[in-house]
Design a protein around this motif. Sequence first.
Motif, PDB file in Angstrom:
ATOM      1  N   LEU A  43       0.710  37.221  41.728  1.00 16.31           N
ATOM      2  CA  LEU A  43      -0.147  37.191  42.909  1.00 16.31           C
ATOM      3  C   LEU A  43       0.662  37.531  44.157  1.00 16.31           C
ATOM      4  CD1 LEU A  43      -2.877  36.553  44.225  1.00 16.31           C
ATOM      5  CD2 LEU A  43      -2.187  34.131  44.323  1.00 16.31           C
ATOM      6  N   GLY A  44       1.879  37.008  44.247  1.00 12.24           N
ATOM      7  CA  GLY A  44       2.729  37.311  45.407  1.00 12.24           C
ATOM      8  C   GLY A  44       3.058  38.785  45.487  1.00 12.24           C
ATOM      9  N   ASN A  45       3.378  39.386  44.331  1.00 13.52           N
ATOM     10  CA  ASN A  45       3.686  40.821  44.314  1.00 13.52           C
ATOM     11  C   ASN A  45       2.474  41.653  44.696  1.00 13.52           C
ATOM     12  OD1 ASN A  45       6.315  40.291  43.487  1.00 13.52           O
ATOM     13  ND2 ASN A  45       5.811  40.411  41.304  1.00 13.52           N
ATOM     14  N   TRP A  46       1.295  41.204  44.229  1.00 16.36           N
ATOM     15  CA  TRP A  46       0.064  41.961  44.551  1.00 16.36           C
ATOM     16  C   TRP A  46      -0.229  41.889  46.045  1.00 16.36           C
ATOM     17  CZ3 TRP A  46      -4.630  40.293  46.607  1.00 16.36           C
ATOM     18  CH2 TRP A  46      -5.673  41.231  46.577  1.00 16.36           C
ATOM     19  N   ILE A  47      -0.081  40.677  46.636  1.00 19.70           N
ATOM     20  CA  ILE A  47      -0.347  40.522  48.075  1.00 19.70           C
ATOM     21  C   ILE A  47       0.629  41.372  48.885  1.00 19.70           C
ATOM     22  CG2 ILE A  47      -0.204  38.877  49.985  1.00 19.70           C
ATOM     23  CD1 ILE A  47      -1.275  36.733  48.104  1.00 19.70           C
ATOM     24  N   GLU A  48       1.899  41.372  48.448  1.00 23.10           N
ATOM     25  CA  GLU A  48       2.905  42.155  49.167  1.00 23.10           C
ATOM     26  C   GLU A  48       2.594  43.653  49.070  1.00 23.10           C
ATOM     27  OE1 GLU A  48       7.776  42.784  49.224  1.00 23.10           O
ATOM     28  OE2 GLU A  48       6.851  41.300  47.887  1.00 23.10           O
ATOM     29  N   GLY A  49       2.118  44.091  47.879  1.00 26.39           N
ATOM     30  CA  GLY A  49       1.814  45.509  47.712  1.00 26.39           C
ATOM     31  C   GLY A  49       0.607  45.951  48.494  1.00 26.39           C
ATOM     32  N   VAL A  50      -0.431  45.120  48.529  1.00 23.85           N
ATOM     33  CA  VAL A  50      -1.666  45.475  49.238  1.00 23.85           C
ATOM     34  C   VAL A  50      -1.499  45.360  50.743  1.00 23.85           C
ATOM     35  CG1 VAL A  50      -4.070  44.792  49.635  1.00 23.85           C
ATOM     36  CG2 VAL A  50      -3.158  44.844  47.311  1.00 23.85           C
ATOM     37  N   GLY A  51      -0.795  44.295  51.176  1.00 24.00           N
ATOM     38  CA  GLY A  51      -0.663  44.078  52.618  1.00 24.00           C
ATOM     39  C   GLY A  51       0.361  44.996  53.261  1.00 24.00           C
ATOM     40  N   LYS A  52       1.317  45.503  52.470  1.00 22.76           N
ATOM     41  CA  LYS A  52       2.383  46.370  52.967  1.00 22.76           C
ATOM     42  C   LYS A  52       3.005  45.787  54.225  1.00 22.76           C
ATOM     43  CE  LYS A  52       0.433  50.519  50.861  1.00 22.76           C
ATOM     44  NZ  LYS A  52       1.356  50.488  49.729  1.00 22.76           N
ATOM     45  N   TRP A  61       1.872  29.520  34.716  1.00 22.90           N
ATOM     46  CA  TRP A  61       1.430  29.342  36.101  1.00 22.90           C
ATOM     47  C   TRP A  61       2.441  29.987  37.052  1.00 22.90           C
ATOM     48  CZ3 TRP A  61       3.918  26.472  40.001  1.00 22.90           C
ATOM     49  CH2 TRP A  61       3.187  26.308  41.179  1.00 22.90           C
ATOM     50  N   ASP A  62       3.735  29.790  36.793  1.00 19.17           N
ATOM     51  CA  ASP A  62       4.780  30.377  37.623  1.00 19.17           C
ATOM     52  C   ASP A  62       4.696  31.905  37.595  1.00 19.17           C
ATOM     53  OD1 ASP A  62       7.293  30.165  39.188  1.00 19.17           O
ATOM     54  OD2 ASP A  62       8.152  31.145  37.422  1.00 19.17           O
ATOM     55  N   SER A  63       4.436  32.443  36.411  1.00 14.54           N
ATOM     56  CA  SER A  63       4.307  33.895  36.278  1.00 14.54           C
ATOM     57  C   SER A  63       3.103  34.410  37.057  1.00 14.54           C
ATOM     58  CB  SER A  63       4.184  34.267  34.794  1.00 14.54           C
ATOM     59  OG  SER A  63       3.979  35.646  34.636  1.00 14.54           O
ATOM     60  N   SER A  64       1.987  33.658  36.993  1.00 15.36           N
ATOM     61  CA  SER A  64       0.772  34.061  37.713  1.00 15.36           C
ATOM     62  C   SER A  64       0.995  34.039  39.220  1.00 15.36           C
ATOM     63  CB  SER A  64      -0.386  33.118  37.353  1.00 15.36           C
ATOM     64  OG  SER A  64      -0.693  33.196  35.989  1.00 15.36           O
ATOM     65  N   VAL A  65       1.724  33.027  39.690  1.00 16.35           N
ATOM     66  CA  VAL A  65       2.007  32.939  41.130  1.00 16.35           C
ATOM     67  C   VAL A  65       2.870  34.122  41.569  1.00 16.35           C
ATOM     68  CG1 VAL A  65       3.228  31.608  42.892  1.00 16.35           C
ATOM     69  CG2 VAL A  65       1.752  30.437  41.252  1.00 16.35           C
ATOM     70  N   ASN A 110       3.945  22.083  25.262  1.00 14.22           N
ATOM     71  CA  ASN A 110       2.754  22.850  25.651  1.00 14.22           C
ATOM     72  C   ASN A 110       2.595  22.871  27.167  1.00 14.22           C
ATOM     73  OD1 ASN A 110       2.007  23.461  23.010  1.00 14.22           O
ATOM     74  ND2 ASN A 110       0.720  21.643  22.787  1.00 14.22           N
ATOM     75  N   MET A 111       2.903  21.759  27.805  1.00  9.43           N
ATOM     76  CA  MET A 111       2.820  21.707  29.265  1.00  9.43           C
ATOM     77  C   MET A 111       3.886  22.613  29.890  1.00  9.43           C
ATOM     78  SD  MET A 111       3.006  18.403  31.800  1.00  9.43           S
ATOM     79  CE  MET A 111       1.332  17.889  31.421  1.00  9.43           C
ATOM     80  N   ARG A 112       5.069  22.654  29.279  1.00  4.21           N
ATOM     81  CA  ARG A 112       6.128  23.533  29.775  1.00  4.21           C
ATOM     82  C   ARG A 112       5.685  24.997  29.724  1.00  4.21           C
ATOM     83  NH1 ARG A 112       9.839  26.754  27.587  1.00  4.21           N
ATOM     84  NH2 ARG A 112       9.134  26.193  25.484  1.00  4.21           N
ATOM     85  N   ILE A 113       5.036  25.369  28.635  1.00  7.00           N
ATOM     86  CA  ILE A 113       4.543  26.744  28.498  1.00  7.00           C
ATOM     87  C   ILE A 113       3.490  27.038  29.558  1.00  7.00           C
ATOM     88  CG2 ILE A 113       3.256  28.312  26.979  1.00  7.00           C
ATOM     89  CD1 ILE A 113       4.596  26.861  24.612  1.00  7.00           C
ATOM     90  N   ARG A 114       2.616  26.073  29.797  1.00 10.15           N
ATOM     91  CA  ARG A 114       1.577  26.275  30.821  1.00 10.15           C
ATOM     92  C   ARG A 114       2.192  26.419  32.208  1.00 10.15           C
ATOM     93  NH1 ARG A 114      -2.276  21.407  29.955  1.00 10.15           N
ATOM     94  NH2 ARG A 114      -2.777  21.916  32.115  1.00 10.15           N
TER      95      ARG A 114
END
Length: 381
Positions: free
Chosen positions: A367-376, A360-364, A352-356
């Motif tokens: 977030l990185g892709n979103w920051i890169e897209g917005v900040g250009k 978490w890795d997917s969420s990070v 269960n911890m591995r899945i979490r």
Amino acid sequence: MDPEVVSNFLSEQRENAPEDLQQSFLTIEDYWDRKLWHQLTDVLVEFFNTPASASQRLPLYQRFILSFSEKINQLRFVSLGLLAATQCSDDQERLSFLTELATKVNKPASQDAYVYALVVASDVKLRLQDLAGARRDLDTAESILDSFDSVETEVHATFYRTNASYYQAKAEFGSYYKSALLYLACIDLKSLTLEDAQSRAYDLSIAALVSDSIYNFGELLLHPILDSLNTPEHSWLRDLLFAFNRGDLNAYNVLENNISKAPLLDEHKTFLWQKISLSALTEAVFRRPPHDRAMTFQTISQETKVQPHEIEILIMKALSLGLLKGSIDQVAEIARINWVQPKVLDMKQIDNMRIRLKDWDSSVNQLGNWIEGVGKDVWAA
């Protein structure tokens, strides 16, 4: 002692000894005559540890060893005395023998030997139901042990074993659990018979379950002595411990019928349900990510199978025991948890911890892709 008297006594003992032990008496007399005290002690310890020497231990101790007891290592002198004490006719005689032995070595230079003898005497007092006297001796021994920088493992092991026996007799389960684990840490488990290992694992498991101060069984779950319960007769108890550790109510319901096999567990059946409910609560919190630990009373009720009107009491109990940290919104009927007590995880909990962690890795990454897209072009690659 007159050398001729010693020689005659040893000759007499040699004639009475089994044939395979007679040579030992010649060696004993030779070392005594040459005043080789260390070598003499070694051969005496070896002789006393031979089962066939049982009937000769007391005479040798009283008429031979006491004559040069000041010249040998006092801890080993006590060891010889303890082996001789096994031949006393009853516990009352044995207690008098051990009390005299403890008094003899109660000197500033031999306090480790004094503690050793004192603790074994307290063990006899326990068998004689003198719990108050045993506790006084154990407290004295503990205060002396605390003043040592180091001491022989055998002394510590004897203290913890007897201390555990005292707490077991007093039904102080939490203290028994701690002392029994400390005893096991001082010995080689291979020195225990299978029956003794099973008995200690069984008593430790029962104490862990019924104690109102132990909610984390990590040390016991990881201890190899628990493997001795992997038998058809005792496996249910081991499974019950792991069910409590992961707050598994379904497993508890399956194993519940076995509780009547252990009178102490049957006597504490109501408390065991409260304890598994607390474990189910902490497990429900643990499974949630840190940002999603605001739980409604209704959700907690579904997770723990506790009635909704009892949820607030359950949470307050968990908070008071230090199993959780957080706050309760009584009006909105929401518990906001920001910390859960760490515990040993089984394979399912680790998965269960591995899945979490994957989530978490997917969420990070998102977030990185979103920051890169917005900040250009503002963000450096």
